[in-house]
Design an enzyme around this catalytic site. Structure first.
Site, PDB file in Angstrom:
ATOM      1  N   SER A 151       0.863  -1.165   0.000  1.00 24.60           N
ATOM      2  CA  SER A 151       0.000   0.000   0.000  1.00 24.60           C
ATOM      3  C   SER A 151       0.907   1.225   0.000  1.00 24.60           C
ATOM      4  CB  SER A 151      -0.885  -0.022   1.245  1.00 24.60           C
ATOM      5  OG  SER A 151      -1.653   1.143   1.334  1.00 24.60           O
ATOM      6  N   LYS A 201      -1.013  -1.042  -4.488  1.00 24.37           N
ATOM      7  CA  LYS A 201      -2.209  -0.267  -4.127  1.00 24.37           C
ATOM      8  C   LYS A 201      -1.772   1.167  -3.903  1.00 24.37           C
ATOM      9  CE  LYS A 201      -4.633  -0.017   0.310  1.00 24.37           C
ATOM     10  NZ  LYS A 201      -5.282  -0.853   1.346  1.00 24.37           N
ATOM     11  N   LYS A 258      -3.059   5.089  -2.730  1.00 22.80           N
ATOM     12  CA  LYS A 258      -4.115   5.801  -2.020  1.00 22.80           C
ATOM     13  C   LYS A 258      -4.584   6.954  -2.894  1.00 22.80           C
ATOM     14  CE  LYS A 258      -4.077   3.703   2.051  1.00 22.80           C
ATOM     15  NZ  LYS A 258      -5.291   3.138   2.679  1.00 22.80           N
ATOM     16  N   ASP A 306      -7.228   2.896  -3.209  1.00 24.01           N
ATOM     17  CA  ASP A 306      -7.969   2.910  -1.939  1.00 24.01           C
ATOM     18  C   ASP A 306      -8.285   4.356  -1.567  1.00 24.01           C
ATOM     19  OD1 ASP A 306      -9.004   2.528   0.595  1.00 24.01           O
ATOM     20  OD2 ASP A 306      -7.200   1.613   1.449  1.00 24.01           O
ATOM     21  N   GLU A 309     -11.023   0.372  -3.497  1.00 21.12           N
ATOM     22  CA  GLU A 309     -11.295   0.063  -2.095  1.00 21.12           C
ATOM     23  C   GLU A 309     -11.988   1.230  -1.398  1.00 21.12           C
ATOM     24  OE1 GLU A 309      -7.749  -1.298  -0.118  1.00 21.12           O
ATOM     25  OE2 GLU A 309      -8.678  -1.267   1.857  1.00 21.12           O
ATOM     26  N   ASP A 311     -13.623  -2.154   2.949  1.00 22.27           N
ATOM     27  CA  ASP A 311     -12.704  -2.224   4.093  1.00 22.27           C
ATOM     28  C   ASP A 311     -13.481  -1.711   5.319  1.00 22.27           C
ATOM     29  OD1 ASP A 311     -10.758  -1.678   6.030  1.00 22.27           O
ATOM     30  OD2 ASP A 311      -9.400  -0.599   4.722  1.00 22.27           O
ATOM     31  N   LYS A 357      -9.498  -7.137   8.010  1.00 22.99           N
ATOM     32  CA  LYS A 357      -8.496  -6.696   8.976  1.00 22.99           C
ATOM     33  C   LYS A 357      -8.886  -7.262  10.336  1.00 22.99           C
ATOM     34  CE  LYS A 357      -7.212  -2.396   6.665  1.00 22.99           C
ATOM     35  NZ  LYS A 357      -7.424  -0.931   6.615  1.00 22.99           N
ATOM     36  N   GLY A 401      -3.871  -4.165   6.138  1.00 22.84           N
ATOM     37  CA  GLY A 401      -2.876  -3.804   7.148  1.00 22.84           C
ATOM     38  C   GLY A 401      -3.209  -2.467   7.778  1.00 22.84           C
TER      39      GLY A 401
HETATM   40  O1  OSB Z   1      -7.207   1.575   4.434  1.00 20.05           O
HETATM   41  O2  OSB Z   1      -5.946  -0.093   4.213  1.00 20.05           O
HETATM   42  C1  OSB Z   1      -6.165   1.009   4.708  1.00 20.05           C
HETATM   43  C2  OSB Z   1      -3.117   2.167   6.720  1.00 20.05           C
HETATM   44  C3  OSB Z   1      -3.733   2.851   7.738  1.00 20.05           C
HETATM   45  C4  OSB Z   1      -5.101   2.959   7.738  1.00 20.05           C
HETATM   46  C5  OSB Z   1      -5.874   2.375   6.739  1.00 20.05           C
HETATM   47  C6  OSB Z   1      -5.256   1.675   5.716  1.00 20.05           C
HETATM   48  C7  OSB Z   1      -3.857   1.595   5.693  1.00 20.05           C
HETATM   49  C8  OSB Z   1      -3.107   0.956   4.637  1.00 20.05           C
HETATM   50  C9  OSB Z   1      -1.742   0.442   5.011  1.00 20.05           C
HETATM   51  O3  OSB Z   1      -3.469   0.917   3.477  1.00 20.05           O
HETATM   52  C10 OSB Z   1      -1.558  -1.001   4.823  1.00 20.05           C
HETATM   53  C11 OSB Z   1      -0.285  -1.481   5.482  1.00 20.05           C
HETATM   54  O4  OSB Z   1      -0.248  -1.679   6.712  1.00 20.05           O
HETATM   55  O5  OSB Z   1       0.696  -1.670   4.766  1.00 20.05           O
HETATM   56 MG    MG Z   2      -8.355   0.456   3.097  1.00 17.91          MG
END
Ligand code: OSB
Ligand code: MG
Length: 369
Positions: free
Chosen positions: A136, A162, A164, A189, A214, A239, A263, A291
């Protein structure tokens, strides 16, 4: 198994690089570790809540209070036939899944240690010897920086990327990434940054053959996601919306998503995560392990979870060094050249704790019982 002592430790760990989502930037994590002891044995869990109530309603401070005042007292001194019983003991507490989940996962680890079994076997996993990994990548200051990060992760072997997105960092960024990397497995995401009024805007993402989009809409709105999914050809992955197995049933029934990100913390631990997994599997909906910028304990628990059979897509579980200069476990979590993490045979979550390091970064510690 009868928990006779529960210890909370809040540790502070700076990230190697800030992580930006649509709801904000994180530079340093404040993480609560939960140690559950029974007789001489210990099990460990990690709270996955953020430092602020922006991803969901929880944060480090609320998790400490919930664990200390409500969850731990309900589990302490109880004769447990199985770690499966912990969820019900704290079910009287509304929400606060990440706090409750840390305690629940710690008891699963304890149970695995007492059985001399790896955690993945204890939870009924083991469908694969190595789990497929993606990364991510947070919002960057420039698209060039994002390109650089993607190059690095692809060179390291990661199987999917992925990125953001948020309003102002979305269609054009995805277009440019797609032009530069035409054949990678790519997804975006939004962390709930849009509303149904943005449907036409989001529809433009259909041009870039993403694996999924996402959580584009509100953290608590399954119905709007169903309306949006009807307009998009790209699958929606939920999510934030999926906090209980019932939410998974409802989202699937309403066709609000084609994929679910599971998660552990968000659904309150292994028992509920397995239920969500089973519901999705029965409906033909693939899942993957999300994560929350975890340290080594949470990371190891995610690896165990991702060995359940329906975790068929690469998840957000990656190497420790992407986030930490030094992790709290030895060895750190590492990936293979195939972009996978190999599961370990050691009892419990499978890694050694670096206790001296944990002690040195502990800001707050309290034992109950
Ligand atoms: O939406 O998946 C998410 C990190 C913090 C809060 C929300 C998210 C995330 C990530 C990080 O996308 C995923 C990771 O731990 O590598
Ligand atoms: Mg997410």
């Amino acid at each position: 198994m009868k928990p006779d002592r529960i210890t909370l430790r809040q540790i502070r760990m700076p990230l190697v690089h800030f992580f930006e989502t649509s709801f904000g930037r994180t530079y340093t994590r404040d993480i609560i570790l939960v140690e559950v002891q029974s007789g001489g044995a210990s099990g460990w869990g990690e709270v996955t809540a953020g430092e602020n109530p922006f991803y969901n309603e929880e944060w480090t401070g609320s998790a400490w209070t919930i664990l200390h005042d409500y969850a731990a007292p309900r589990v302490l001194g109880k004769e447990l036939a199985s770690a499966n019983d912990v969820y019900s003991l704290t079910a009287h507490i509304r929400g606060h899944n990440m706090a409750r989940g840390a305690l629940e996962t710690a008891v699963w680890d304890l149970e695995a240690c007492l059985a001399g079994a790896p955690l993945w076997r204890q939870i009924g996993g083991g469908a694969r010897r190595e789990i497929p990994c993606g990364v991510s990548i947070g919002i960057q200051d420039s698209v060039e920086q994002l390109f650089e990060k993607i190059e690095t992760e692809l060179a390291a072997g990661y199987q999917r990327i992925k990125i953001k997105i948020k309003p102002g960092w979305d269609i054009d960024v995805v277009r440019r990434v797609r032009e530069r990397f035409p054949s990678i497995k790519l997804m975006a995401d939004a962390n709930s940054a849009y509303t149904l009024a943005d449907a036409a805007h989001l529809k433009q993402l259909d041009d870039f053959y993403l694996m999924m989009i996402e959580q584009p809409l509100s953290h608590d709105d399954i119905i709007d996601h169903a309306e949006l999914q009807a307009q998009l050809s790209t699958p929606i992955c939920l999510d934030e919306c999926i906090r209980t197995p019932r939410h998974a049933e409802q989202a699937i029934k309403l066709r609000a998503c084609g994929i679910i990100n599971i998660k552990l913390g968000r659904v309150a631990g292994f028992r509920q995560a397995k239920r969500v997994h089973d519901i999705a599997q029965a409906a033909g909906i693939p899942v993957w392990c999300g994560g929350m910028l975890e340290a080594g304990i949470g990371r190891a628990h995610n690896i165990a979870l991702a060995t359940l059979p329906n975790f068929v897509l690469p998840g957000d579980v990656s190497a420790s060094k992407r986030y930490w200069k030094r992790d709290i476990v030895c060895p750190p979590v590492e990936t293979t050249v195939r972009g996978t993490i190999e599961i370990r045979e050691q009892a419990g979550f499978g890694y050694e704790l670096d206790r001296d390091f944990i002690q040195s970064i502990t800001a707050r510690e309290e034992s109950i019982g």
